[in-house]
Structure formats: structure tokens, C-alpha cells
Design an enzyme around this catalytic site. Structure first.
Site, PDB file in Angstrom:
ATOM      1  N   CYS A  46       0.765  -1.227   0.138  1.00 48.91           N
ATOM      2  CA  CYS A  46       0.130   0.166   0.239  1.00 48.91           C
ATOM      3  C   CYS A  46       0.814   1.483  -0.297  1.00 48.91           C
ATOM      4  CB  CYS A  46      -0.656  -0.420   1.236  1.00 48.91           C
ATOM      5  SG  CYS A  46      -2.278   1.219   1.876  1.00 48.91           S
TER       6      CYS A  46
ATOM      7  N   LYS B 101       1.881  -9.385   0.289  1.00 48.65           N
ATOM      8  CA  LYS B 101       1.355  -8.827  -0.434  1.00 48.65           C
ATOM      9  C   LYS B 101       2.392  -7.327  -1.016  1.00 48.65           C
ATOM     10  CE  LYS B 101      -2.943  -6.291  -3.553  1.00 48.65           C
ATOM     11  NZ  LYS B 101      -2.208  -5.196  -3.112  1.00 48.65           N
TER      12      LYS B 101
ATOM     13  N   HIS C 274       1.392  -6.586  -6.988  1.00 46.70           N
ATOM     14  CA  HIS C 274       1.262  -6.024  -7.505  1.00 46.70           C
ATOM     15  C   HIS C 274       1.855  -4.847  -8.306  1.00 46.70           C
ATOM     16  CE1 HIS C 274      -1.920  -1.947  -7.929  1.00 46.70           C
ATOM     17  NE2 HIS C 274      -1.376  -1.723  -8.917  1.00 46.70           N
TER      18      HIS C 274
ATOM     19  N   ARG D  37     -10.370  -3.118  -8.004  1.00 46.06           N
ATOM     20  CA  ARG D  37     -11.311  -2.248  -8.545  1.00 46.06           C
ATOM     21  C   ARG D  37     -12.024  -3.382  -9.684  1.00 46.06           C
ATOM     22  NH1 ARG D  37      -9.878   3.644  -9.257  1.00 46.06           N
ATOM     23  NH2 ARG D  37      -7.804   3.307  -7.099  1.00 46.06           N
TER      24      ARG D  37
END
Length: 498
Positions: A124, A163, A191, A251
Site C-alpha cells: 500500500c 502482498k 501488484h 477495482r
């Protein structure tokens, strides 16, 4: 989806597998219980919770919500930080934000019995996460990454994952991922963007592909929602392009969770109604419900429905905009009926409640109520010996925030526990013994208790000719007393937050 479900349990029975799965990504404010359950309904194999910060979670108390049939993790200010239920128990991954191995372990142990896996957010880029050294800030501290992951892998029984985002060079990214693999994690989600890149920037599929080729653990590809994943068929295409084992959708699922549906997308209006039903059923906070519905509306948020939604202040008002007033009334009536039934049961303390595979009762050990020489634990032990059964086995946990204790006793393969926390380990064990004795219908040594022998009522009726009188029972206990210290009950104490 059937093949996927089979693959999830191909390696180990009852342990979550991350190969060939489609997962709902962790998303702040979106990944709450209604979205997770709806995604599972539409075909997601695994669902991640929103990122929850370790400091806040470590202060929470685990509470079984009998009305909603959920397990809630409640903060000192009574806010529900994390809510889960039996339906998702085997497929929900709890994601935490952390920068401290010890605190991460406290939180992981707090939730591990209610989730399928533990994930650490290392990707993040938002300030609320990075300013505490969490999220993407960890990417520049691989030693801390290793310390956190090794501590979790060693300290909990469930799979541990993380992650990340990619680093500026492929070489550095692959090097980091290999170090992560060596910690023993079950999978790694990637990601495919740098920490400074945003969704408008193209996802780096080549980086994900190189990572997938460099490690043997499952790699979960993430970051394709804007330009690559718009429907279910695109998920498989994204998997092929990246060479990853699995795909994590963010998303696209936020906008329409039916993206996981192999039969094709449903209309947003239909999806919103189903989402709202879950929100009502599980008493989701109205502002969170509004936020998630607004994400689904997207560019229609200024429509008449969108304006009505934004002006609503309660879930009841939100239902009015979707024509779900009757569903709301029916659900509230059902919850109220359950609430009243539970209250009635609570007014009768001898009514046990099943929490998973553990029988629980609202019992507190008050020493003054047991003035005799023999405690509830001793009554239970003597009964097990007389019946030639395996001795009681106690497992005790300690809550970090107030150092309180809670114990569970296993007797003849069944587990018993008080829902209350005690000031000492000894009192916690006595409370669990009382629960067991009451459920079995055995004496517990309480003041004023009518003598009932060493065995339960059914046993006494069957063996009425063998029932000793009170003097014989005292003699029996006295003969046994000297052996109690020589053959103590098996017990284990674990120090963690619960």
C-alpha cells in the site's frame, strides 16, 4: 469454478491453497463482510479483508455475536474492527498492516482460529500506511520483511502470505521475492506497479511473469483491473499474460463483484440489491454501506438514485431507495426474535451455547462459592478416573491488553469453555471445569449443592446399588488426594491476545 475448488484443497486437507484461484483483493473500506460474501456467491475462491492496522487490532476483544451469528473483533470504544462468519471461514484471508514482528504475531494469534490465512500488506503506497513504516515502506527494509514473515510462519497454524509492489529494477524485485519465499510463506501477491505509480499507469506484466518463473510458491497477479480485467474471461487472460498461478481482482470487483461470475456480469442494479441484503443481514455500518454502493454506481452517483443514496443516513433509508423496505422489516424482525430468544437463554445460566466445536457457558469462578476441600477441577478429575476415561486436558490463553485468562478443557474428545475471562490461570481452568461438569450433569462442589455422587444422573440411575454414601465419597477423595500432585492434568498455557 469446481476445478478451482478442488485445487484449493489438493495439497492439504483443510489448509488453504493459493494455486489456480481467483481472489478478491484487499481494499480499504470495500473489503468488509458484505462485499466478501457477495464475491464468494459470484465465484471468487478466496476473499481478502481490508487492511487492518495491528495496533488497533491488538486492542480488540474477540466476541461471538449470537444475534448476527458472526465473530466480531471489538475495539475498546466498541467499534467492530473486523467481522466474519462461518460462511467465509475457510476462504477469508485476514490482511494486516504492520511493521513489528511481535505485534503482528499478537494479532495473527487473535484471529487465526476464525480465518483461513494471514496476509501482510507490503504494497500500500498511501500515507496512512507508509508513515508508520507499514505497507510499501517495508519494501525498502527487506530484513524487517523477513523478520515479520518468519515470526508469523513459525507462530501460527494457518498459511501466511504477503502482498507487495514491484521495485524499480527487475533484479531487485526478484531478489526480494526470493528472500520472501525463503521465509516459508504459502504465496505472494504482486501488484505490478511501482509504489509511486497509480492505476492510470500500465501494469508491468513482464515483472510479474519474471517473478512467477523465479519462485516455486504460488504468485498471485494483481493490478489489471483498469485496462485488462473488465469481465470474468479477462481474469484468465491476465493469468496467462503474467504467467501467474492465480489472479487477484480489486477495482473491477469493487465496481461489480459479479466479475467473478463465469456466466457473465450481472447488472449493477441487481448486484447492488444483493449487496444491500447482506449489509442488512449482518448489520453493516450505514456509512460503509453507502461508500460501497457509491463505488458500484460510479458515474451514476449523481443520478436520482445516487443522490438519494448519498442523503441516506441509515441502512433503513438506503433500503427505501432500492425498494427493499419489506426485506429490511423482515430481517429486523428475525434479528429481534433471535435477540429475545438469546436473552431468554441467558436468563437461564445452565443453557450451553455451541461456539464452533466448543460448548460455552457464561460462568465465572467465585472462590467463596466453593468452600469445600475439593474444587471443580478435582471433581472432574476424580470422575474421569472413576469412569476410566482420559484425564481432562486444559489449554489456557492470556489476553495481552489486560492480562486476563481464558481456559478450555477437553474431556472425552469434547471441548468446554467459559465465555468470561478470569484474573488468573487457575480461576480460568476452574471456570472451564464448571462448564464441563454442568453440561455433563455432574457435581461441582458448590456451596449448598445437594450431594449427587461422583457420576452424572444417568450413571447414578444405572448404578444405584454402587452409589457410595457421603462418608464413602470423602474417603475416596482422601485416598486420591496424595496422588493429585503426582499425576497432574495435562495443560498448556499460551500468552497472546484473544
Amino acid at each position: 469454478m469446481t476445478a478451482n475448488k478442488e485445487n484449493m484443497t489438493a495439497n492439504t486437507v483443510g489448509r488453504l491453497c493459493f494455486r489456480n484461484v481467483n481472489a478478491l483483493a484487499p481494499m480499504v473500506r470495500v473489503g468488509t463482510l458484505p462485499t466478501r460474501l457477495l464475491s464468494l456467491d459470484y465465484g471468487a475462491d478466496i476473499v481478502y479483508s481490508e487492511e487492518l492496522i495491528d495496533i488497533k487490532m491488538a486492542q480488540c476483544q474477540r466476541v461471538v455475536n449470537e444475534v448476527l451469528e458472526t465473530v466480531d473483533f471489538v475495539a475498546p470504544d466498541e467499534r467492530v474492527m473486523f467481522r466474519t462468519c462461518e460462511k467465509e471461514k475457510d476462504r477469508v484471508v485476514f490482511q494486516m498492516g504492520t511493521a513489528d514482528p511481535d505485534r503482528a504475531l499478537i494479532v495473527a494469534r487473535l484471529v487465526e482460529n476464525d480465518v483461513a490465512a494471514i496476509d501482510v500488506n507490503m504494497g500500500c503506497p498511501k500515507e496512512y500506511s507508509t508513515k508508520g513504516g507499514m505497507g510499501a515502506a517495508l519494501l525498502s527494509d527487506p530484513d524487517k520483511i523477513e523478520a515479520i514473515l518468519r515470526t508469523l510462519v513459525k507462530g501460527v497454524s494457518k498459511p501466511v502470505t504477503c502482498k507487495i509492489r514491484i521495485l524499480p529494477t527487475l533484479e531487485d524485485t526478484v531478489s526480494l521475492v526470493k528472500r520472501i519465499e525463503n521465509t516459508g510463506v504459502a504465496a505472494i501477491a504482486v501488484h505490478g506497479r511501482l509504489k509511486d505509480e497509480r492505476p492510470r499507469h500500465p501494469v508491468h506484466c513482464d515483472f510479474i511473469q519474471a517473478i512467477a518463473e523465479a519462485v516455486s510458491i504460488p504468485v498471485i497477479a494483481n493490478g489489471g483491473s483498469l485496462d485488462r480485467v473488465k469481465a470474468h474471461a479477462d481474469i484468465e487472460e491476465f493469468r496467462k499474460v503474467t504467467g501467474a498461478s492465480s489472479v487477484m481482482v480489486a477495482r473491477a470487483a469493487m465496481w461489480n463483484p459479479s466479475v467473478f461470475r463465469s456466466q457473465g456480469l450481472l447488472s449493477v442494479e441487481e448486484v447492488m440489491e444483493e449487496y444491500l441484503k447482506y449489509a442488512i443481514r449482518y448489520d453493516n455500518h450505514a456509512f460503509n454501506t453507502k461508500y460501497c454502493l457509491c463505488q458500484m454506481l460510479r458515474d451514476k452517483v449523481e443520478s436520482p438514485l445516487g443522490k438519494q443514496l448519498k442523503s441516506a443516513q441509515t441502512n433503513k433509508e438506503i433500503c427505501e431507495g432500492y425498494g427493499l423496505q419489506e426485506y429490511y422489516k423482515k430481517t429486523q424482525a428475525e434479528l429481534q426474535a433471535r435477540r429475545e430468544a438469546i436473552q431468554t437463554n441467558h436468563n437461564h445460566p445452565n443453557q450451553p451455547v455451541l461456539d464452533g466445536d466448543v460448548t460455552t457457558m457464561h460462568v465465572k469462578f467465585e472462590r467463596r462459592e466453593y468452600p469445600g476441600e475439593f474444587s471443580p477441577k478435582m471433581f472432574l478429575l476424580e470422575w474421569s478416573r472413576k469412569e476410566n476415561l482420559e484425564q481432562p486436558r486444559y489449554e489456557t490463553v492470556q489476553r495481552s491488553q489486560d492480562r486476563a485468562f481464558q481456559s478450555m478443557v477437553t474431556m472425552t474428545g469434547k471441548k468446554y469453555r467459559s465465555t468470561l475471562w478470569e484474573k488468573s490461570k487457575k480461576y480460568a481452568e476452574q471456570a472451564s471445569a464448571i462448564v464441563c461438569l454442568r453440561v455433563l450433569g455432574l457435581p461441582e462442589g458448590r456451596a449448598g449443592e445437594e450431594y449427587s455422587g461422583l457420576v452424572g444422573k444417568r450413571k447414578r440411575e444405572e448404578k444405584s446399588n454402587e452409589t457410595p454414601d457421603e462418608e464413602d465419597t470423602t474417603t475416596y477423595f482422601g485416598a486420591r488426594k496424595r496422588h493429585l500432585s503426582e499425576n497432574p492434568e495435562k495443560q498448556r498455557v499460551t500468552n497472546y491476545s484473544k
